[in-house]
Motif scaffolding. Structure first.
Motif, mmCIF file in Angstrom:
data_model
loop_
_atom_site.group_PDB
_atom_site.id
_atom_site.type_symbol
_atom_site.label_atom_id
_atom_site.label_comp_id
_atom_site.label_asym_id
_atom_site.label_seq_id
_atom_site.Cartn_x
_atom_site.Cartn_y
_atom_site.Cartn_z
ATOM 1 N N VAL A 76 -19.296 30.122 -32.300
ATOM 2 C CA VAL A 76 -19.608 31.203 -31.367
ATOM 3 C C VAL A 76 -20.638 30.666 -30.382
ATOM 4 C CG1 VAL A 76 -20.541 33.534 -31.129
ATOM 5 C CG2 VAL A 76 -19.134 32.936 -33.116
ATOM 6 N N VAL A 77 -20.246 30.632 -29.119
ATOM 7 C CA VAL A 77 -21.112 30.053 -28.092
ATOM 8 C C VAL A 77 -20.787 30.703 -26.754
ATOM 9 C CG1 VAL A 77 -19.529 28.143 -27.630
ATOM 10 C CG2 VAL A 77 -21.951 27.834 -27.157
ATOM 11 N N ASP A 78 -21.745 30.699 -25.865
ATOM 12 C CA ASP A 78 -21.529 31.205 -24.524
ATOM 13 C C ASP A 78 -20.353 30.466 -23.897
ATOM 14 O OD1 ASP A 78 -22.516 32.670 -22.030
ATOM 15 O OD2 ASP A 78 -22.536 30.569 -21.383
ATOM 16 N N ARG A 113 -19.016 35.500 -24.816
ATOM 17 C CA ARG A 113 -19.037 34.513 -25.892
ATOM 18 C C ARG A 113 -17.643 34.099 -26.291
ATOM 19 N NH1 ARG A 113 -23.713 32.826 -27.946
ATOM 20 N NH2 ARG A 113 -25.468 34.199 -27.804
ATOM 21 N N HIS A 114 -17.515 32.815 -26.586
ATOM 22 C CA HIS A 114 -16.283 32.290 -27.182
ATOM 23 C C HIS A 114 -16.432 32.429 -28.691
ATOM 24 C CE1 HIS A 114 -13.128 29.529 -28.401
ATOM 25 N NE2 HIS A 114 -14.027 29.033 -29.239
ATOM 26 N N THR A 115 -15.395 32.914 -29.359
ATOM 27 C CA THR A 115 -15.391 32.944 -30.822
ATOM 28 C C THR A 115 -14.219 32.113 -31.324
ATOM 29 O OG1 THR A 115 -13.976 34.892 -31.023
ATOM 30 C CG2 THR A 115 -16.360 35.292 -30.845
ATOM 31 N N GLN A 144 -26.051 27.013 -31.539
ATOM 32 C CA GLN A 144 -25.924 28.470 -31.613
ATOM 33 C C GLN A 144 -25.596 28.829 -33.065
ATOM 34 O OE1 GLN A 144 -26.512 30.422 -28.645
ATOM 35 N NE2 GLN A 144 -27.272 28.356 -28.293
ATOM 36 N N PRO A 147 -25.345 33.009 -34.340
ATOM 37 C CA PRO A 147 -24.105 33.758 -34.087
ATOM 38 C C PRO A 147 -22.896 33.168 -34.823
ATOM 39 C CG PRO A 147 -24.981 32.842 -32.028
ATOM 40 C CD PRO A 147 -25.938 32.503 -33.119
ATOM 41 N N THR A 148 -22.886 31.857 -35.001
ATOM 42 C CA THR A 148 -21.770 31.233 -35.716
ATOM 43 C C THR A 148 -21.812 31.597 -37.197
ATOM 44 O OG1 THR A 148 -21.648 29.449 -34.097
ATOM 45 C CG2 THR A 148 -20.640 29.035 -36.252
ATOM 46 N N TRP A 151 -20.517 35.095 -37.509
ATOM 47 C CA TRP A 151 -19.052 35.100 -37.407
ATOM 48 C C TRP A 151 -18.428 34.632 -38.721
ATOM 49 C CZ3 TRP A 151 -15.642 31.129 -38.147
ATOM 50 C CH2 TRP A 151 -14.303 31.429 -37.886
#
Length: 160
Positions: A76-78, A113-115, A144, A147-148, A151
């Motif tokens: 999970v990252v911008d 965000r990309h997941t 990051q 958030p990862t 997830w």
């Protein structure tokens, strides 16, 4: 490594399902074949195409590579940061990537965000999924971590 006499407990080496922008594919395969005698597994480098990772794992077996293949997954990252990093490290040819992965390219160009959801689903359900023999996932966090981890916790709960 063998000459040092002190090998780490586990050693992983990189592999490139999408090729490398500076190294010929034949060289990559030859190097991986040699490295497998000193390694315990290989981790695929950043790639956004689950089918390509699955085909790579199958081709590795066909080429005599018997290392377990761990799929490298962007965490999970911008999205804008991930796109900048991808271009900088040469993830595929940008125009070719955008044409063949319109949905992913579009998502990377939108704010937010990309997941890993879509990529992981693709690994599980792709056409070669039953024959690819992936040994697991390696999450690239790009610093990051929080958030990862969130997830990953949610994904584990959903799978249970």
């Amino acid at each position: 490594m063998e000459d040092l006499g002190r090998r780490p407990p586990r050693v992983g080496v990189p592999s490139y399902p999408d090729g490398h922008h500076r190294i010929d594919d034949d060289v990559l395969w030859a190097d991986l074949r040699v490295k497998q005698f000193h390694a315990d597994y290989t981790v695929t480098q950043l790639c956004f195409d689950a089918d390509l990772v699955l085909r790579f794992a199958g081709e590795a077996r066909e080429r005599g590579i018997d290392l377990p293949v761990v799929a490298g997954v962007p965490g999970v990252v911008d999205a804008a940061r991930l796109l900048r990093l991808s271009v900088r490290i040469g993830v595929a040819d940008a125009a070719r990537f955008a044409r063949s992965h319109r949905r992913t390219a579009g998502a990377l160009l939108r704010p937010g965000r990309h997941t890993p959801d879509e990529f992981v689903r693709g690994l599980a359900a792709g056409p070669a999924a039953g024959t690819a023999d992936l040994a697991g996932l390696h999450l690239f966090t790009f610093n990051q971590i929080e958030p990862t981890v969130r997830w990953l916790s949610q994904a584990r709960r959903a799978a249970a």
